[in-house]
Scaffold this active site. Structure first.
Site, PDB file in Angstrom:
ATOM      1  N   ASP A  44       5.866 -13.206   3.719  1.00  0.00           N
ATOM      2  CA  ASP A  44       5.840 -11.747   3.686  1.00  0.00           C
ATOM      3  C   ASP A  44       5.172 -11.316   2.367  1.00  0.00           C
ATOM      4  O   ASP A  44       5.019 -12.144   1.454  1.00  0.00           O
ATOM      5  CB  ASP A  44       7.297 -11.271   3.764  1.00  0.00           C
ATOM      6  CG  ASP A  44       7.446  -9.803   3.538  1.00  0.00           C
ATOM      7  OD1 ASP A  44       6.718  -9.028   4.163  1.00  0.00           O
ATOM      8  OD2 ASP A  44       8.292  -9.414   2.698  1.00  0.00           O
ATOM      9  N   ASP A  46       5.462  -7.505   0.658  1.00  0.00           N
ATOM     10  CA  ASP A  46       6.245  -6.581  -0.174  1.00  0.00           C
ATOM     11  C   ASP A  46       7.638  -7.144  -0.473  1.00  0.00           C
ATOM     12  O   ASP A  46       8.383  -7.513   0.419  1.00  0.00           O
ATOM     13  CB  ASP A  46       6.391  -5.231   0.539  1.00  0.00           C
ATOM     14  CG  ASP A  46       5.103  -4.423   0.498  1.00  0.00           C
ATOM     15  OD1 ASP A  46       4.544  -4.280  -0.597  1.00  0.00           O
ATOM     16  OD2 ASP A  46       4.666  -3.950   1.559  1.00  0.00           O
TER      17      ASP A  46
HETATM   18  O1  C5P Z   1       6.166  -6.722   5.518  1.00  0.00           O
HETATM   19  P1  C5P Z   1       7.490  -6.104   5.349  1.00  0.00           P
HETATM   20  O2  C5P Z   1       8.434  -6.407   6.486  1.00  0.00           O
HETATM   21  O3  C5P Z   1       8.126  -6.325   4.010  1.00  0.00           O
HETATM   22  O4  C5P Z   1       7.130  -4.531   5.347  1.00  0.00           O
HETATM   23  C1  C5P Z   1       7.781  -3.599   6.047  1.00  0.00           C
HETATM   24  C2  C5P Z   1       8.566  -2.724   5.128  1.00  0.00           C
HETATM   25  O5  C5P Z   1       7.807  -1.565   4.785  1.00  0.00           O
HETATM   26  C3  C5P Z   1       9.785  -2.204   5.849  1.00  0.00           C
HETATM   27  O6  C5P Z   1      10.887  -3.010   5.517  1.00  0.00           O
HETATM   28  C4  C5P Z   1       9.918  -0.748   5.419  1.00  0.00           C
HETATM   29  O7  C5P Z   1      11.019  -0.546   4.594  1.00  0.00           O
HETATM   30  C5  C5P Z   1       8.654  -0.446   4.666  1.00  0.00           C
HETATM   31  N1  C5P Z   1       7.969   0.710   5.205  1.00  0.00           N
HETATM   32  C6  C5P Z   1       7.642   1.727   4.319  1.00  0.00           C
HETATM   33  N2  C5P Z   1       6.987   2.842   4.764  1.00  0.00           N
HETATM   34  C7  C5P Z   1       6.653   2.946   6.052  1.00  0.00           C
HETATM   35  C8  C5P Z   1       6.964   1.910   6.970  1.00  0.00           C
HETATM   36  C9  C5P Z   1       7.623   0.799   6.497  1.00  0.00           C
HETATM   37  O8  C5P Z   1       7.951   1.607   3.131  1.00  0.00           O
HETATM   38  N3  C5P Z   1       6.008   3.996   6.460  1.00  0.00           N
END
Ligand code: C5P
Length: 301
Positions: A44, A46
């Site tokens: 992953d 972030d």
């Molecule tokens: O790749 P990873 O699973 O870490 O990224 C998805 C994360 O991005 C989610 O866990 C969510 O908290 C975050 N997210 C965000 N803004 C969005 C959609 C998802 O910060 N618009």
């Protein structure tokens, strides 16, 4: 035999938590026995490759770079923060199933994609924005990636974040080696370099597996098709499934692949440790480095 995960090693590595040490040692010995030509790294981005804090300050994520950037109009930043305040509590609500959360999460992506498109950040301006965001990788990520590049071990960065930001950030920090493939949500630009839409297949936090079409293609590609063993790095429940369904990665009882899952747990440790110890073979508690992963790969290589 590797010393990683032995009693003496654990004593020297206070950030490491393991539920079943014997199982982890067996897995690590399997990875070492079969060597660098049989393994791949799936990670992953972030809060896994990227740190959660640096010099006492929280580190941004690929989505947050817009809302944290003071060059972005305040009304957009406020909107993005409002969305996060509305949807993030749903994402982490332990009383809702993934099926119940999913429509809300898709709505969150849709609304935040709309904001990103409305910002109209030109393709040439994005690198400066990423630079300003200080999206630091965990310490020694670059040397880990270099080691894997030298040994020809492929790395899949599987991110439900913003792919353009992930790519630029890895590049700026010297981690975008030839062996790295990024699967994520990418912007599409017109000929003048203005963003027009996001790629059609949405990668969200609950579809990170070989069932995601581009991941299926990747796992079937020559690059990784004979690599049945995997080291998987993540920081959430959804990250545990990143290798699921890959035809060559079949852990017991269906096959003899070794899949070693390493989880980064940086916040709400007490509340989440038990769950993480069941999801991941090895849990790193507030460890802002890639040192343990590097030690493991040094043994494998
Ligand atoms: O790749 P990873 O699973 O870490 O990224 C998805 C994360 O991005 C989610 O866990 C969510 O908290 C975050 N997210 C965000 N803004 C969005 C959609 C998802 O910060 N618009």
């Amino acid at each position: 035999r590797s010393v990683v995960a032995s009693a003496a090693w654990l004593k020297e590595h206070p950030t490491v938590r393991i539920r079943d040490t014997q199982n982890v040692q067996t897995k690590i010995n399997g990875l070492i026995r079969e060597g660098p030509s049989r393994v791949q790294l799936i990670t992953d981005f972030d809060r896994t490759l990227s740190r959660t804090h640096y010099h006492g300050k929280p580190v941004s994520t690929s989505y947050c770079i817009f809302e944290d950037d003071h060059h972005v109009k305040e009304e957009y930043r406020d909107l993005a923060v409002q969305l996060r305040n509305k949807y993030y509590p749903i994402e982490i609500n332990p009383n809702l199933s993934n099926e119940q959360k999913l429509p809300h999460m898709i709505q969150w992506y849709k609304e935040s994609f709309d904001i990103v498109l409305k910002l109209k950040v030109h393709i040439d301006d994005l690198p400066a924005m990423v630079q300003r965001a200080d999206l630091h990788l965990r310490e020694h990520t670059v040397s880990l990636f270099s080691l894997l590049a030298k040994k020809g071990i492929p790395i899949l960065v599987f991110s439900a974040g913003l792919g353009d930001v992930v790519r630029i950030s890895l590049d700026q920090q010297g981690a975008l080696c030839d062996n790295v493939t990024i699967l994520s949500n990418f912007l599409e630009y017109d000929q003048q370099g203005w963003p027009v839409k996001f790629s059609d297949t949405l990668l969200h936090m609950y579809n990170k597996s070989a069932l995601f079409p581009h991941a299926g293609e990747y796992y079937r590609s020559e690059k990784v098709s004979n690599r049945k063993n995997a080291v998987l790095l993540g920081d959430s429940i959804g990250d545990c499934s990143m290798a699921d369904g890959a035809p060559q990665v079949k852990p017991p009882p269906d096959g003899d692949s070794v899949v070693l899952k390493i989880g980064f747990l940086d916040h709400d440790v007490e509340k989440r440790l038990e769950t993480f110890l069941f999801l991941y073979d090895l849990v790193l508690v507030d460890d802002q480095t890639m040192d343990v992963v590097s030690e493991l790969f040094e043994d494998v290589c």
